[in-house]
Every structure is written in C-alpha cells, then in structure tokens.
Design an enzyme around this catalytic site. Structure first.
Site, short mmCIF file in Angstrom:
data_model
loop_
_atom_site.label_atom_id
_atom_site.label_comp_id
_atom_site.label_asym_id
_atom_site.label_seq_id
_atom_site.Cartn_x
_atom_site.Cartn_y
_atom_site.Cartn_z
N LYS A 131 57.46 66.44 10.39
CA LYS A 131 58.86 66.34 10.81
C LYS A 131 58.95 66.06 12.30
O LYS A 131 58.41 66.81 13.11
CB LYS A 131 59.60 67.65 10.48
CG LYS A 131 61.02 67.73 11.04
CD LYS A 131 61.71 69.04 10.66
CE LYS A 131 63.07 69.17 11.34
NZ LYS A 131 63.74 70.45 11.03
N ASP A 148 67.05 68.79 17.79
CA ASP A 148 67.92 69.18 16.67
C ASP A 148 69.10 69.99 17.19
O ASP A 148 69.01 71.20 17.39
CB ASP A 148 67.12 70.01 15.66
CG ASP A 148 67.99 70.43 14.47
OD1 ASP A 148 69.08 69.84 14.29
OD2 ASP A 148 67.56 71.33 13.70
N LYS A 179 74.72 73.67 16.30
CA LYS A 179 74.17 75.01 16.50
C LYS A 179 74.88 75.68 17.67
O LYS A 179 75.29 75.01 18.61
CB LYS A 179 72.67 74.92 16.82
CG LYS A 179 71.77 74.52 15.65
CD LYS A 179 70.32 74.43 16.08
CE LYS A 179 69.42 73.88 14.99
NZ LYS A 179 69.25 74.76 13.84
N ASP A 193 61.46 70.73 17.55
CA ASP A 193 61.65 70.38 16.15
C ASP A 193 60.85 69.12 15.74
O ASP A 193 60.93 68.67 14.60
CB ASP A 193 63.14 70.19 15.87
CG ASP A 193 63.54 70.63 14.47
OD1 ASP A 193 62.78 71.40 13.85
OD2 ASP A 193 64.60 70.20 13.99
N ASP A 202 72.75 70.26 9.58
CA ASP A 202 71.63 70.95 10.26
C ASP A 202 70.41 71.08 9.35
O ASP A 202 69.34 71.48 9.80
CB ASP A 202 72.11 72.32 10.76
CG ASP A 202 71.21 72.88 11.85
OD1 ASP A 202 70.31 72.15 12.31
OD2 ASP A 202 71.43 74.05 12.24
N GLU A 225 68.54 68.80 8.31
CA GLU A 225 68.20 67.39 8.46
C GLU A 225 66.72 67.11 8.20
O GLU A 225 66.35 66.01 7.81
CB GLU A 225 68.59 66.90 9.86
CG GLU A 225 67.59 67.22 10.98
CD GLU A 225 67.39 68.71 11.25
OE1 GLU A 225 68.29 69.49 10.88
OE2 GLU A 225 66.35 69.11 11.79
N ARG A 266 64.58 68.11 5.91
CA ARG A 266 64.22 67.75 4.53
C ARG A 266 64.68 66.34 4.18
O ARG A 266 64.11 65.68 3.33
CB ARG A 266 64.79 68.79 3.56
CG ARG A 266 66.27 68.88 3.50
CD ARG A 266 66.77 70.17 2.86
NE ARG A 266 66.68 71.30 3.78
CZ ARG A 266 67.00 72.55 3.46
NH1 ARG A 266 67.43 72.84 2.24
NH2 ARG A 266 66.91 73.51 4.35
N1 BES Z 1 65.05 73.00 12.95
C1 BES Z 1 65.75 73.92 12.14
C2 BES Z 1 64.90 75.09 11.67
C3 BES Z 1 64.55 76.09 12.73
C4 BES Z 1 65.46 77.07 13.09
C5 BES Z 1 63.31 76.06 13.34
C6 BES Z 1 65.13 77.99 14.06
C7 BES Z 1 62.97 76.98 14.32
C8 BES Z 1 63.89 77.93 14.68
C9 BES Z 1 66.28 73.21 10.90
O1 BES Z 1 66.58 71.88 11.05
C10 BES Z 1 67.53 73.90 10.53
O2 BES Z 1 68.44 73.86 11.29
N2 BES Z 1 67.54 74.51 9.35
C11 BES Z 1 68.68 75.22 8.88
C12 BES Z 1 68.82 74.95 7.41
C13 BES Z 1 70.10 75.48 6.80
C14 BES Z 1 71.29 74.75 7.37
C15 BES Z 1 70.03 75.29 5.30
C16 BES Z 1 68.43 76.71 9.14
O3 BES Z 1 67.30 77.18 9.02
O4 BES Z 1 69.39 77.38 9.52
ZN ZN Z 2 65.67 70.70 12.44
MG MG Z 3 68.59 71.47 11.69
#
Ligand code: BES
Ligand code: ZN
Ligand code: MG
Length: 513
Positions: A278, A283, A290, A301, A360, A362, A364
C-alpha cells in the site's frame, strides 16, 4: 546520518582497538578472551564480577578504564544472564546498545566477540551466520538518524556529545567462523541499507514523498541492479488497465497516481512471489477527513510500498534465486471538489463493483486493483503489506502486525521469519461469516464492515481476499509496527523500517529450499 562499517576480524590478544566489549553469562564460565583481558588487567575484571554477581545479569555496560595496561582504552563488560536464555533478539539489542553507548563516548572503533552458542531461543538453527548477523544488524540499525532537515546538525551533535563511531569489528576465533561472518556481515550491510531506505521514505515529509517521488526512487534505487526491471503505470496506463480504484482514490489530489512495478527475474529460480504494498503517500481520510490527532503520522501510509520496493532491491543485491515482483500502487488520499465521495461506486480492474462507504478506507481500494493484477505473473505466492486499519493497532499494539492467509505453508514460513527477525506477527482468522458485513445494497461489495467497526482488521482482510482468486495469499496489516513514538535498542523515533527484514528472511529461507 552517520556512516558505519562492520568487519569480521581475527581476534588477537591485546587487540588493537579503542574499546572492547566483553559479554559474560551467569551460568557459564568466562571464555578465553575474557581471561586474556582479565590477566592484562591483573584480575580486576573477575574480582569485580565475583564481588558483584548481579553484573552477570546486568544488560547495561560496566566500564573499566585500562590506563594503558591494554591497547584498548576501555573495556565494557555486559551481563547477558543465562546462556540458555540467549536469543537472536538479545544479540541484536546488544549490537544496538554497543553503538549508542560508545557513540556518546568519543570512541571510533569497538570490538564485539562472535559469541559461541549451541542453542538460541528464537531459532532452530543457531548458526554462526545468524549470530554474526544479529550482532552486526543491531549495531548498524542503531546508527540511523533522520537529520536531513536539521539545519544545525553539528552543533546539536556536540550538545548531545554524539561522537563518531565509525567501525565495529566482530572478533572471530577460527577460520571457518571468519568466512561465515564475512558473508553474514556483507548481507547485513545490504539489508540495513535497505531498511534505512524505507525509514527515509517514511520519515520524509509527505509533500516531498509523493507518488512521483516513489516512482523516481524505485528507478534510482532498483533499475540499475542486475535482472531488474521497473515499469511505471501513470494515469494513462492506469486508465488503459481499468485500474479505476487506484484512480478513484487519487482523484481528489493534485498529485497523479502511479503503479510502480519492480521485477527481479534471476537467471535461475523455481518460485515466483508477488509482493504488493500500500502506497498512500498521505492519507488525510479524503471527504471522510481525519480529525487532529490522527492526521499527524499519516505520511507513514506508504510504508507497504516502501517495504516491497526495498525488498526487491535487497533480493537483487543478495542475488536470491527467486523471481520477485513488487506492485506498489501509490496515491494521495485528499479531500477536494474532485474527490471520491461516500456513496460513489467504483468498478476496478477486477470488474467487481465497489460501493464507497467511507473514503478513509482507501487502502483496500488501491490494493484491489494491484492484487487483481498480481495474477498476471501466475505467482506461487502473493503477499500484501499495508497500513490498513487502526483496528489492528487496537488489537495488537505497536510491536506486532496481523497476518491473515488462505495458506498454511505461508503462515508457517512468515511466522518463523517473524520469530527470527523479531518483527512480530500474529494470525487473525478470516472468518467467512463476517463477509456479510462487507455486502453492499447497491454494488457487489462495499469498502467498510460492520457499523461499529467490529473486527475491522478481519473485514479489511476479507475484502482483499475477494481479489486474489485461488492464489496462495497472505495479507499483512502493518499499521502498528512501522511507526514508533519511543525508539528502542536499535530503532529510533519515527519510522522503524519494519518489514524489510521479515520479508528478506522469508525469501532467504524459501530460496534455501
Ligand atoms: N491508514 C489508515 C489506517 C491507520 C490508522 C494506520 C491509524 C495507522 C494508524 C487507513 O486508511 C484507514 O483510515 N482505515 C480506517 C478504515 C475504516 C474507515 C473502515 C480506520 O482504520 O479507521
Ligand atoms: Zn490509509
Ligand atoms: Mg484511510
């Protein structure tokens, strides 16, 4: 950042070096090197240890000033406790501490003996190579420093009394160990260099480390290695390949997306591995922006992309006999008038329609296009690495990643590599029934799971599983361990460089079979 070197050196009595490290154990008598130094120092070492037995368990250094009785200015005794409890990780930490300790003491060269040991706790093969590698790896990894943006470097170094340790000698006691150590150290130098490449890419400010920068770095670092090839899918080629998920995530950004393909095809190989990483270079969350407190580290990210590219570089430099392909979809996830919206539907390269429940989620999306493309290589294994879910950090914290896989051989191999590198991994189950949570009312699938984020790491893994067909595949959620706010014996605050050693160890073992 400071350059350090490590070399294997044949031990000579009263060794010519500034500082000597002498490891001692609580359940074994001291070796002949210790006895040599004890004699040179009129039994001062053994007397101190006899009077203070706890020093054999004390992992900090006990310093002896030699006052010209030996060529070395300093002798540092370090307690490693019970020899039967010794592990590769303890050796790595010893290497790391050896760097940091002497870096503050105006010392430019230190010697560490190659510890002779029959059985280490975290490996089945306690070989000379592995011991040599662990000691050197810790030392070299500890020397990293991200100081590109410090304008007053020298002054700060002086204030911190940081001095230049330039060289480490690994002392060996016979010819066979000399050869093996030399080889191990050469491999370590390559691996650490590439761990540091990952650290630099992750620590780099997100407006510098853009998808374009990632592509340029791949070309610069990998394209000149033998048997490698770099291909970049720019916006046009992404469109041509119907990679609409990569395009969709990046459509809110002024920085164009890139799919970086790095191939290493050695003349002889039996297995083909595709590693997918990824590469969200920043992000923000997109329209599902966020909040403060979550944005600050989101330059990390793209860790998965950095790891897979650095792993291809490592495989090429170590000349491993496996065909290795890195796919690194790189995008920026930004909110803007042109950004993807919750409620949108994307149809990517796989042809499956995906409802966007949250912009968010994104990672996947971009991975779905890359995982689908992985089949082009008819690989034996597909492994993806992604900072995919915050839920993974809730479940396993910052020292461990989550692995999910449809294949037991892959699970065993990665688990073994995780133990040996101390890049910890833990399996989560891909519970079929949870697939209900990623069903969409209007499309084939949706990019978020259950309402309160239940099993968020698993539902993300299940989403990815929809794009790998019947291939043997593993998903590694690295959200936790790629970044640290603390630092440790051989990592600094910020990017840890996690992942390169895990992947490389996996590939080394695989190619030995
Ligand atoms: N990049 C984030 C995951 C992440 C969060 C990595 C905190 C390291 C620290 C990812 O893109 C994300 O935002 N995931 C969301 C998914 C949700 C919206 C289903 C998450 O984990 O909140
Ligand atoms: Zn992300
Ligand atoms: Mg995200």
């Amino acid at each position: 950042m400071q350059k350090v070197t490590a070399i294997a050196k044949r031990y000579t009595k009263n060794h010519d070096i500034e500082a000597v490290i002498l490891p001692v154990f609580s359940d074994e008598k001291d070796d002949s090197m210790f006895q040599d130094y004890d004699a040179l120092l009129n039994k001062q070492l053994s007397q101190t240890l006899d009077e203070n037995k706890f020093l054999r368990e004390d992992t900090t250094f006990t310093l002896f000033y030699t006052n010209k009785k030996t060529k070395a200015k300093l002798i540092a005794v370090v307690g490693l406790g019970k020899k039967e409890e010794l592990s590769l990780e303890k050796l790595r930490q010893l290497g790391g501490k050896s760097f940091s300790y002497f870096a503050e003491k105006n010392i430019s060269s230190v010697a560490l003996p190659l510890i002779s040991i029959k059985k280490l706790k975290d490996t089945d093969e306690s070989t000379t190579e592995k011991v040599a590698r662990a000691l050197t790896e810790g030392f070299m990894l500890a020397a990293y420093d991200y100081d590109q943006f410090k304008t007053k470097k020298e002054k700060e170094d002086k204030e911190k009394k940081k001095q230049k340790i330039a060289a480490m000698q690994l002392l060996v006691f016979n010819e066979a160990d000399f050869q093996k150590s030399q080889q191990a150290i050469a491999a370590v130098a390559t691996i650490v260099n590439n761990v540091n490449l990952v650290r630099d890419l992750i620590n780099g400010p997100p407006s510098i480390v853009t998808p374009e920068y990632m592509a340029q770095t791949a070309k610069k670092e990998i394209a000149n290695k033998p048997y490698t090839k770099i291909t970049i899918f720019d916006k046009k080629l992404l469109e041509k390949n119907k990679m609409n998920c990569i395009l969709g995530v990046s459509q809110g950004s002024v920085n164009e997306p890139k799919l970086i393909i790095a191939e290493y095809t050695p003349p002889k190989y039996t297995k083909t591995i595709v590693i997918v990483g990824k590469g969200v270079t920043y992000d923000s969350g997109g329209i599902n922006l966020k909040p403060t407190g979550y944005l600050e580290t989101m330059k990390d990210d793209m860790s998965g992309a950095a790891i897979v590219l650095a792993t291809v570089k490592t495989a090429a430099e170590l000349k491993l006999p496996v065909k290795l392909v890195a796919l690194a979809p790189c995008v920026e996830n930004m909110p803007s008038g042109s950004a993807l919206k919750p409620g949108d539907v994307l149809v990517g390269a796989s042809g499956k329609s995906i409802e966007i429940g949250n912009t968010d989620a994104e990672g996947r999306l971009i991975l779905s296009d890359a995982l689908h493309y992985a089949a082009t290589y008819k690989p034996d294994y597909i492994i993806d690495l992604a900072t995919l879910t915050g839920a993974c950090i809730v479940a396993l914290g910052n020292l461990c990643c989550a692995i999910m896989s449809n294949n037991d051989t892959l699970k065993q191999a990665i688990t073994k590599a995780g133990k040996e590198t101390n890049e910890k991994v833990w399996e989560l189950p891909l519970i079929e029934e949870y697939k209900d949570d990623i069903k969409s009312d209007i499309a084939d699938i949706k990019n978020i799971g259950a309402g309160k984020g239940e099993a968020g790491t698993i539902t993300a893994g299940l989403f990815l599983s929809e794009f790998v067909g019947d291939y043997k595949w593993m998903h590694i959620d690295i959200a936790g361990p790629v970044w640290t706010t603390k630092g440790s014996a051989y990592t600094q605050k910020g990017a840890t460089g996690y992942g390169v050693r895990l992947m490389t160890q996996f590939l080394i073992e695989l190619s030995a079979k």
